[in-house]
Design a protein around this motif. Structure first.
Motif, mmCIF file in Angstrom:
data_model
loop_
_atom_site.group_PDB
_atom_site.id
_atom_site.type_symbol
_atom_site.label_atom_id
_atom_site.label_comp_id
_atom_site.label_asym_id
_atom_site.label_seq_id
_atom_site.Cartn_x
_atom_site.Cartn_y
_atom_site.Cartn_z
ATOM 1 N N TRP A 73 0.839 -1.198 0.000
ATOM 2 C CA TRP A 73 0.000 0.000 0.000
ATOM 3 C C TRP A 73 0.874 1.248 0.000
ATOM 4 O O TRP A 73 1.894 1.298 0.689
ATOM 5 N N ASP A 74 0.428 2.258 -0.721
ATOM 6 C CA ASP A 74 1.034 3.582 -0.585
ATOM 7 C C ASP A 74 0.612 4.114 0.775
ATOM 8 O O ASP A 74 -0.563 4.054 1.135
ATOM 9 N N LYS A 75 1.568 4.638 1.537
ATOM 10 C CA LYS A 75 1.237 5.162 2.860
ATOM 11 C C LYS A 75 1.332 6.678 2.908
ATOM 12 O O LYS A 75 0.517 7.333 3.552
ATOM 13 N N LYS A 112 5.772 -6.562 9.157
ATOM 14 C CA LYS A 112 5.305 -5.358 8.465
ATOM 15 C C LYS A 112 6.458 -4.368 8.414
ATOM 16 O O LYS A 112 7.158 -4.175 9.417
ATOM 17 N N GLU A 114 8.024 -0.540 6.271
ATOM 18 C CA GLU A 114 7.815 0.590 5.366
ATOM 19 C C GLU A 114 9.122 0.842 4.632
ATOM 20 O O GLU A 114 10.196 0.709 5.224
ATOM 21 N N ARG A 115 9.011 1.202 3.379
ATOM 22 C CA ARG A 115 10.176 1.583 2.586
ATOM 23 C C ARG A 115 9.879 2.912 1.913
ATOM 24 O O ARG A 115 8.737 3.192 1.535
ATOM 25 N N THR A 116 10.913 3.712 1.746
ATOM 26 C CA THR A 116 10.785 5.009 1.100
ATOM 27 C C THR A 116 11.580 4.995 -0.200
ATOM 28 O O THR A 116 12.740 4.558 -0.216
ATOM 29 N N VAL A 135 6.308 6.693 0.451
ATOM 30 C CA VAL A 135 6.458 5.743 1.539
ATOM 31 C C VAL A 135 5.475 4.601 1.257
ATOM 32 O O VAL A 135 4.274 4.814 1.115
ATOM 33 N N ILE A 136 6.029 3.398 1.171
ATOM 34 C CA ILE A 136 5.237 2.203 0.852
ATOM 35 C C ILE A 136 5.190 1.306 2.081
ATOM 36 O O ILE A 136 6.215 1.025 2.698
ATOM 37 N N SER A 137 3.990 0.848 2.440
ATOM 38 C CA SER A 137 3.791 -0.071 3.549
ATOM 39 C C SER A 137 3.642 -1.483 2.978
ATOM 40 O O SER A 137 2.906 -1.690 2.011
ATOM 41 N N ARG A 139 3.366 -5.850 3.967
ATOM 42 C CA ARG A 139 3.183 -6.931 4.943
ATOM 43 C C ARG A 139 2.745 -8.196 4.224
ATOM 44 O O ARG A 139 2.407 -8.153 3.038
#
Length: 141
Positions: A73-75, A112, A114-116, A135-137, A139
């Motif tokens: 997901w896009d966060k 879970k 997050e990556r940027t 920022v991508i979440s 899991r």
């Protein structure tokens, strides 16, 4: 796939066009022209078009690379407008297989993460017109 992507109404409305997709989605290139569809009231590319052209790409690259066992997901996102877009702009998204495998490993270990990721829109001479950070979440499904 490139043609299907470009014909999708949500992406088509941005005014951008995907010009290249690597067979493994490790690289995606797009072009965003200054046209009647993307021009704002002051004659430059509308900021919404700049962002919308960039919005879905990293998420899709990761979805393609990781497969259905992962939720992507896009966060959050940040865009910085550096100079007005007065000509066609281009962006290149890279998602090397080593990064995909690193994400896979980290999600399996941590549950879970997050990556940027960052991308720039440049003109024909390489001048940066906008910088976008996503920022991508991620899991397990």
């Amino acid at each position: 796939m490139r043609w299907r992507f470009n014909l999708h109404p949500a992406y088509r409305g941005t005014g951008a066009r995907i010009t290249f997709i690597a067979s493994d989605w490790s690289e995606v290139r797009l072009r965003l022209p200054l046209s009647w569809r993307t021009r704002n009231i002051v004659g430059t590319i509308f900021g919404g078009s700049l962002y919308a052209a960039l919005d879905p790409i990293y998420m899709i690259q990761l979805m393609r690379g990781l497969g259905p066992d992962f939720i992507v997901w896009d966060k959050a996102a940040t865009i910085r407008f550096k100079r007005p877009g007065r000509s066609t702009l281009h962006a290149t998204f890279r998602m090397p297989s080593a990064e995909v495998e690193s994400v896979r490993k980290d999600v399996l270990e941590q549950g879970k993460i997050e990556r940027t990721y960052s991308v720039v829109l440049v003109d024909g001479s390489g001048l940066v017109h906008a910088e976008c950070e996503k920022v991508i979440s991620l899991r397990r499904a």
